[in-house]
Write an enzyme that holds these catalytic residues in place. Structure first.
Site, PDB file in Angstrom:
ATOM      1  N   THR A 162       0.789  -1.384   0.032  1.00 47.72           N
ATOM      2  CA  THR A 162       0.006  -0.038   0.012  1.00 47.72           C
ATOM      3  C   THR A 162       0.814   1.186   0.010  1.00 47.72           C
ATOM      4  O   THR A 162       1.878   1.077   0.327  1.00 47.72           O
ATOM      5  CB  THR A 162      -0.903  -0.052   1.136  1.00 47.72           C
ATOM      6  N   ASP A 163       0.230   2.181  -0.627  1.00 49.06           N
ATOM      7  CA  ASP A 163       1.128   3.837  -0.352  1.00 49.06           C
ATOM      8  C   ASP A 163       1.162   4.289   1.023  1.00 49.06           C
ATOM      9  O   ASP A 163       1.931   5.336   1.320  1.00 49.06           O
ATOM     10  CB  ASP A 163       0.280   4.722  -1.622  1.00 49.06           C
ATOM     11  N   GLU A 164       0.299   3.621   1.821  1.00 47.29           N
ATOM     12  CA  GLU A 164       0.405   4.320   3.225  1.00 47.29           C
ATOM     13  C   GLU A 164       1.831   3.902   3.871  1.00 47.29           C
ATOM     14  O   GLU A 164       1.720   4.774   4.962  1.00 47.29           O
ATOM     15  CB  GLU A 164      -0.987   3.572   4.020  1.00 47.29           C
TER      16      GLU A 164
ATOM     17  N   TYR B 191      -1.896  -0.324  11.080  1.00 47.26           N
ATOM     18  CA  TYR B 191      -1.817  -1.046   9.983  1.00 47.26           C
ATOM     19  C   TYR B 191      -0.907  -0.580   8.857  1.00 47.26           C
ATOM     20  O   TYR B 191      -0.211  -1.632   8.516  1.00 47.26           O
ATOM     21  CB  TYR B 191      -3.252  -0.763   9.351  1.00 47.26           C
TER      22      TYR B 191
ATOM     23  N   LYS C 139       2.128  -3.216   7.473  1.00 50.42           N
ATOM     24  CA  LYS C 139       2.283  -3.545   6.126  1.00 50.42           C
ATOM     25  C   LYS C 139       3.915  -3.263   5.645  1.00 50.42           C
ATOM     26  O   LYS C 139       4.373  -3.819   4.782  1.00 50.42           O
ATOM     27  CB  LYS C 139       1.372  -2.764   5.210  1.00 50.42           C
TER      28      LYS C 139
END
Length: 322
Positions: free
Chosen positions: A134-136, A158, A162
């Site tokens: 994810t870009d997060e 989260y 990741k």
């Protein structure tokens, strides 16, 4: 790279796809079955976000089979991965608010689960391992766009889990030569998404005549990509990506949460009285944006217009109320 010889068996025939009863994974399996002659083992624990109804049509295909198991169970993973050529790893706990309430499940699934998969894949000797991220993991980006070499700065349990899973997967490339490739994608939308993320939650609430909870000032920015565009990009990386490399996937559809809400109000025939302003999320990242030059150089380009894609998505939820 790193002195590791290429692994034998470059011809891919049989994939294990983890988390494929969920939103993005189920759509990915549809893409693979429609565009290749691969067979697919769907490996999913069927948590609240995984649903057999989401893959009922997929399981009608003789090239698809389903295994109900946890990626943290090494024995189940080993039994399921035996005889497979590749792994595509979608399985993850993925909801930020849930991670804020209890981060332990996120660390277990995203970090321990990824380690189990990589360990078994290395033992089995799979020819490819695509890790979906994810870009997060880049954290909040006030200006510009994140490139694949940027330092990771996750700000929620989260995204931290990741980021950890990314590093675990890449370590198996550096240490053992496991042919790992990582993708980091922006926010997905489309059919079959569990109604906890903003677009399906707001859509289903509005269709049911309920209010929608808009956080803070509504000014948080996300880049939205249709799940089919994401999966085309992910499969391109699966086929052509360089082991040990990371590829960002995005659409340059940057919109505030308020913008998204207003569009959904229009598409469902509701007005601003349906908005319930709620306190902001703890540590709410203001903006995500990724540079996509690397995936574009592989030959990928966006196909789905956002307005048309959003309209189609709302119509899908309207006609799939069950």
């Amino acid at each position: 790279p790193h002195g590791h010889p290429p692994r034998p068996g470059s011809t891919i025939k049989k994939l294990v796809v983890t988390g494929a009863a969920g939103f993005i994974g189920s759509n990915y399996v549809r893409h693979v079955l429609a565009t290749t002659d691969h067979s697919v083992t769907i490996y999913d624990a069927l948590t609240y976000a995984g649903n057999l109804e989401s893959i009922r049509d997929v399981l009608d295909d003789p090239r698809a089979e389903f295994v109900h198991a946890d990626i943290c169970d090494a024995d189940d993973v080993a039994r399921s991965m035996d005889g497979h050529d590749a792994v595509v790893h979608f399985a993850a706990e993925s909801h930020v608010d849930r991670s804020i309430a209890d981060g332990s499940k996120f660390v277990r699934t995203n970090c321990t689960g990824t380690n189990v998969l990589c360990d078994v894949a290395n033992t089995v000797g799979v020819g490819k391992f695509l890790h979906i991220s994810t870009d997060e993991v880049y954290g909040s980006v006030e200006e510009g766009s994140s490139v694949e070499t940027d330092i990771l700065a996750p700000r929620s349990p989260y995204s931290a889990a990741k980021a950890g899973s990314d590093l675990i997967a890449l370590s198996y490339f550096s240490t053992y030569g496991l042919p790992v490739v990582v993708t980091r994608c922006s926010n997905n939308y489309g059919p079959y998404q569990f109604p906890e993320k903003v677009i399906p939650l707001f859509t289903t609430n509005l269709l049911d005549g309920k209010t929608v909870p808009l956080m803070g000032d509504g000014g948080n920015v996300r880049d939205w990509i249709h799940v089919e565009d994401h999966n085309r990009a992910a499969h391109l990386v699966f086929e052509r990506g360089e082991p040990g490399e990371i590829y960002n996937i995005g659409a340059h559809n940057e919109l505030t949460n308020h913008d998204i809400t207003m569009r959904l109000l229009e598409l469902t025939g509701r007005d601003e009285s349906s908005i319930e302003w709620v306190p902001d999320r703890l540590g709410h990242d203001r903006r995500y944006s990724v540079d996509i030059d690397k995936i574009t150089a592989l030959g990928w380009q966006l196909e789905r217009d956002f307005d048309a894609g959003l309209t189609h998505t709302v119509d899908w939820y309207r006609s799939h109320r069950d």
